[in-house]
Design a protein around this motif. Structure first.
Motif, PDB file in Angstrom:
ATOM      1  N   VAL A 158      53.435  55.498  60.175  1.00 57.53           N
ATOM      2  CA  VAL A 158      53.375  55.375  58.851  1.00 57.53           C
ATOM      3  C   VAL A 158      54.199  54.111  58.187  1.00 57.53           C
ATOM      4  N   SER A 159      53.526  53.266  57.383  1.00 59.58           N
ATOM      5  CA  SER A 159      54.028  52.275  56.685  1.00 59.58           C
ATOM      6  C   SER A 159      53.551  52.702  55.274  1.00 59.58           C
ATOM      7  N   GLU A 160      54.406  52.429  54.354  1.00 58.71           N
ATOM      8  CA  GLU A 160      54.254  52.632  52.907  1.00 58.71           C
ATOM      9  C   GLU A 160      54.410  51.555  51.970  1.00 58.71           C
ATOM     10  N   LEU A 161      53.540  51.159  51.667  1.00 58.53           N
ATOM     11  CA  LEU A 161      53.603  49.705  50.904  1.00 58.53           C
ATOM     12  C   LEU A 161      53.647  49.821  49.386  1.00 58.53           C
ATOM     13  N   VAL A 162      53.978  48.851  48.516  1.00 63.58           N
ATOM     14  CA  VAL A 162      54.027  48.937  47.297  1.00 63.58           C
ATOM     15  C   VAL A 162      53.573  47.612  46.537  1.00 63.58           C
ATOM     16  N   HIS A 163      52.783  47.408  45.684  1.00 59.83           N
ATOM     17  CA  HIS A 163      52.239  46.521  44.849  1.00 59.83           C
ATOM     18  C   HIS A 163      52.226  46.630  43.462  1.00 59.83           C
ATOM     19  N   ASN A 164      52.829  45.853  42.763  1.00 64.36           N
ATOM     20  CA  ASN A 164      52.991  46.089  41.346  1.00 64.36           C
ATOM     21  C   ASN A 164      53.255  47.540  41.013  1.00 64.36           C
ATOM     22  N   GLY A 165      54.031  48.160  41.724  1.00 63.71           N
ATOM     23  CA  GLY A 165      54.583  49.449  41.595  1.00 63.71           C
ATOM     24  C   GLY A 165      53.623  50.556  41.969  1.00 63.71           C
ATOM     25  N   GLN A 166      52.610  50.302  42.520  1.00 56.30           N
ATOM     26  CA  GLN A 166      51.581  51.208  43.055  1.00 56.30           C
ATOM     27  C   GLN A 166      51.753  51.459  44.479  1.00 56.30           C
ATOM     28  N   HIS A 167      51.857  52.474  45.125  1.00 52.78           N
ATOM     29  CA  HIS A 167      51.950  52.559  46.375  1.00 52.78           C
ATOM     30  C   HIS A 167      50.696  53.092  47.280  1.00 52.78           C
ATOM     31  N   VAL A 168      50.919  52.742  48.394  1.00 56.82           N
ATOM     32  CA  VAL A 168      49.556  52.832  49.437  1.00 56.82           C
ATOM     33  C   VAL A 168      50.340  52.998  50.773  1.00 56.82           C
ATOM     34  N   LEU A 185      32.483  48.521  59.033  1.00 53.56           N
ATOM     35  CA  LEU A 185      33.353  47.564  58.141  1.00 53.56           C
ATOM     36  C   LEU A 185      34.145  46.659  59.280  1.00 53.56           C
ATOM     37  N   PHE A 186      34.521  45.352  58.970  1.00 56.13           N
ATOM     38  CA  PHE A 186      35.154  44.370  59.395  1.00 56.13           C
ATOM     39  C   PHE A 186      36.494  44.227  58.918  1.00 56.13           C
ATOM     40  N   MET A 187      37.528  43.923  59.800  1.00 56.05           N
ATOM     41  CA  MET A 187      38.902  43.724  59.184  1.00 56.05           C
ATOM     42  C   MET A 187      38.851  42.833  58.011  1.00 56.05           C
ATOM     43  N   GLY A 188      39.475  42.871  56.940  1.00 54.08           N
ATOM     44  CA  GLY A 188      39.525  42.121  55.855  1.00 54.08           C
ATOM     45  C   GLY A 188      38.345  42.211  55.034  1.00 54.08           C
ATOM     46  N   GLN A 189      37.343  42.972  55.341  1.00 50.54           N
ATOM     47  CA  GLN A 189      36.265  43.001  54.145  1.00 50.54           C
ATOM     48  C   GLN A 189      36.756  44.223  52.917  1.00 50.54           C
ATOM     49  N   LYS A 190      36.288  43.779  52.014  1.00 54.24           N
ATOM     50  CA  LYS A 190      36.871  44.554  50.722  1.00 54.24           C
ATOM     51  C   LYS A 190      36.253  46.037  50.486  1.00 54.24           C
ATOM     52  N   ILE A 191      37.126  46.982  50.575  1.00 52.97           N
ATOM     53  CA  ILE A 191      36.764  48.413  50.105  1.00 52.97           C
ATOM     54  C   ILE A 191      37.107  48.786  48.886  1.00 52.97           C
ATOM     55  N   GLY A 192      37.840  47.825  48.091  1.00 56.87           N
ATOM     56  CA  GLY A 192      37.902  48.465  46.696  1.00 56.87           C
ATOM     57  C   GLY A 192      39.117  47.462  46.249  1.00 56.87           C
ATOM     58  N   LYS A 193      39.829  48.048  45.154  1.00 55.66           N
ATOM     59  CA  LYS A 193      40.959  47.131  44.538  1.00 55.66           C
ATOM     60  C   LYS A 193      41.984  48.242  43.724  1.00 55.66           C
ATOM     61  N   LEU A 194      43.186  47.695  43.674  1.00 57.17           N
ATOM     62  CA  LEU A 194      44.020  48.274  43.040  1.00 57.17           C
ATOM     63  C   LEU A 194      44.112  48.110  41.472  1.00 57.17           C
ATOM     64  N   VAL A 195      44.277  49.011  40.633  1.00 60.12           N
ATOM     65  CA  VAL A 195      44.102  48.828  39.128  1.00 60.12           C
ATOM     66  C   VAL A 195      45.263  49.449  38.716  1.00 60.12           C
ATOM     67  N   SER A 196      45.461  49.388  37.476  1.00 64.32           N
ATOM     68  CA  SER A 196      46.693  49.764  36.462  1.00 64.32           C
ATOM     69  C   SER A 196      46.350  51.201  36.744  1.00 64.32           C
ATOM     70  N   PHE A 230      46.094  56.714  48.302  1.00 61.86           N
ATOM     71  CA  PHE A 230      46.372  55.857  46.997  1.00 61.86           C
ATOM     72  C   PHE A 230      46.834  56.684  46.057  1.00 61.86           C
ATOM     73  N   GLU A 231      47.782  56.337  45.071  1.00 65.45           N
ATOM     74  CA  GLU A 231      48.178  57.128  44.145  1.00 65.45           C
ATOM     75  C   GLU A 231      47.109  57.349  43.097  1.00 65.45           C
ATOM     76  N   LYS A 232      47.190  58.576  42.294  1.00 66.37           N
ATOM     77  CA  LYS A 232      45.962  58.955  41.195  1.00 66.37           C
ATOM     78  C   LYS A 232      45.908  57.719  40.411  1.00 66.37           C
ATOM     79  N   GLY A 233      44.675  57.348  40.056  1.00 65.01           N
ATOM     80  CA  GLY A 233      44.380  56.355  39.156  1.00 65.01           C
ATOM     81  C   GLY A 233      44.490  54.803  39.453  1.00 65.01           C
ATOM     82  N   SER A 234      44.927  54.637  40.780  1.00 59.34           N
ATOM     83  CA  SER A 234      45.434  53.314  41.013  1.00 59.34           C
ATOM     84  C   SER A 234      44.450  52.307  41.987  1.00 59.34           C
ATOM     85  N   PHE A 235      43.288  53.191  42.378  1.00 57.26           N
ATOM     86  CA  PHE A 235      42.317  52.725  43.330  1.00 57.26           C
ATOM     87  C   PHE A 235      41.043  52.849  42.851  1.00 57.26           C
ATOM     88  N   GLU A 236      40.327  51.809  42.870  1.00 55.10           N
ATOM     89  CA  GLU A 236      38.760  51.867  42.395  1.00 55.10           C
ATOM     90  C   GLU A 236      38.077  51.442  44.050  1.00 55.10           C
TER      91      GLU A 236
END
Length: 264
Positions: free
Chosen positions: A182-192, A250-261, A233-239
Motif C-alpha cells: 500500500v502506498s498513500e499519496l497526498v495531493h493538495n491535502g487530499q489523500h489517495v 483501460l490503458f495506463m494513463g487514461q483519465k478515470i476522474g479528477k481530484l476536487v476540493s 479516495f477521501e469523501k468529496g475529493s474525487f469526481e
C-alpha cells in the motif's frame, strides 16, 4: 493446443503455497522461455508495443513483466486528473459506506482490514473506491495515478488467492486478505490510497521506485502473476469521469476522474 492448455493451467490455477512455489520456479526458469510465443498468441499480446523483441526475453516471468516502448501510453495531463495506474478492466467502483466497507461481487470488504489499522481509514469513510483487475493479457507495470507525495508505504497479508472474477465472487475477501503493498499519496491535502493486491503467487509485487514524490504516470513497480489495484479516495475529493463504466478496458494513463476540493 497442448501448450495452450498447460499455459492456462499455469496462470489460472487456484493457488496453493506448494503449487505456487513450483510454478514460480518454472516461470522464472530458462525452460519456460519455450512458452513465450504460446503465451503471446493465447493472450493476444501487442508485440508492437513491447520494449524488446520477443526472442530477447529469458523466461516467461521476464516476458510477463515486460516494459513498453516509450510513448505507446499517453498520460492525461489535465490539471488534478486521476489516471489509471495500470492497463486493466474496471471491476467495480462506488462509495465506501459509514461502516468503512464496500461490496464487490457480493463480498463485503472492510477498509480497516485492507489498510491494517483503523486510524488509517477515517479519512476514507464516505469516500469512493475503484477496483482495477489485470488479467494475464495485460501489461503488468504499475504507475502513479496522481501527482503526489508519499506519506506512507507498508505491506500487509500473506495469502495469494485468485483475484479474477471467480476469485472475487467465491474467495474469502481476497482484496483485504491477500498480500498487498500500500502506498498513500497526498495531493493538495487530499489523500489517495493505492492498494496493490497480489495473487497467484505469494509476495509478487515488486517496488521499482522508492521516491518520496511521484508525477502522474511514473513507474512505481510491477506485478509478477495475477493482480488487482484498489484505489481509495477521501469523501468529496474525487469526481469520476462520466465515461467510465463497469467492465471497461483501460490503458495506463487514461483519465478515470479528477481530484476536487473537498465538500465542507
Amino acid at each position: 493446443m497442448l501448450k495452450e492448455k498447460f499455459l492456462k493451467v499455469l496462470l489460472e490455477l487456484p493457488n496453493r503455497r506448494f503449487i505456487s512455489y513450483l510454478l514460480r520456479k518454472f516461470a522464472t526458469s530458462k525452460m519456460s522461455k519455450v512458452l513465450i510465443p504460446t503465451y503471446a498468441k493465447t493472450y493476444n499480446i501487442r508485440l508492437d508495443e513491447m520494449e524488446k523483441d520477443m526472442k530477447e526475453y529469458h523466461s516467461l516471468h521476464d516476458f510477463f513483466t515486460r516494459r513498453l516502448k516509450e510513448g505507446v501510453r499517453t498520460v492525461d495531463i489535465e490539471s488534478d486528473t486521476v489516471v489509471s495506474p495500470v492497463d486493466c478492466v474496471v471491476e467495480d467502483f462506488g462509495i465506501i459506506n459509514e461502516d468503512k466497507q464496500f461490496t464487490v461481487k457480493g463480498k463485503h470488504y472492510s477498509i480497516i482490514d485492507m489498510l491494517g489499522k483503523e486510524e488509517r481509514t477515517h479519512k476514507y469513510e464516505g469516500g469512493q473506491y475503484f477496483v482495477l483487475y489485470l488479467s494475464p493479457s495485460h501489461y503488468h507495470r504499475i504507475h502513479s495515478p496522481i501527482d503526489g507525495e508519499v506519506v506512507e508505504r507498508f505491506e500487509l497479508g500473506t495469502k495469494s488467492a485468485p483475484v479474477n472474477e471467480l476469485g472475487l465472487k467465491y474467495g474469502k475477501s481476497p482484496l483485504s486478505k491477500n498480500y498487498r503493498v500500500v502506498s498513500e499519496l497526498v495531493h493538495n491535502g487530499q489523500h489517495v490510497a493505492v492498494v496493490k493486491v497480489g495473487a497467484m503467487f505469494v509476495n509478487t509485487i515488486h517496488v521499482t521506485n522508492e521516491s518520496q514524490a511521484f508525477m502522474r504516470g511514473d513507474e512505481v513497480g510491477y506485478f509478477s502473476f495475477g493482480s488487482t489495484i484498489v484505489l481509495l479516495f477521501e469523501k468529496g475529493s474525487f469526481e469520476i469521469d462520466p465515461a467510465i463504466h463497469y467492465k471497461q478496458d483501460l490503458f495506463m494513463g487514461q483519465k478515470i476522474g479528477k481530484l476536487v476540493s473537498k465538500l465542507k
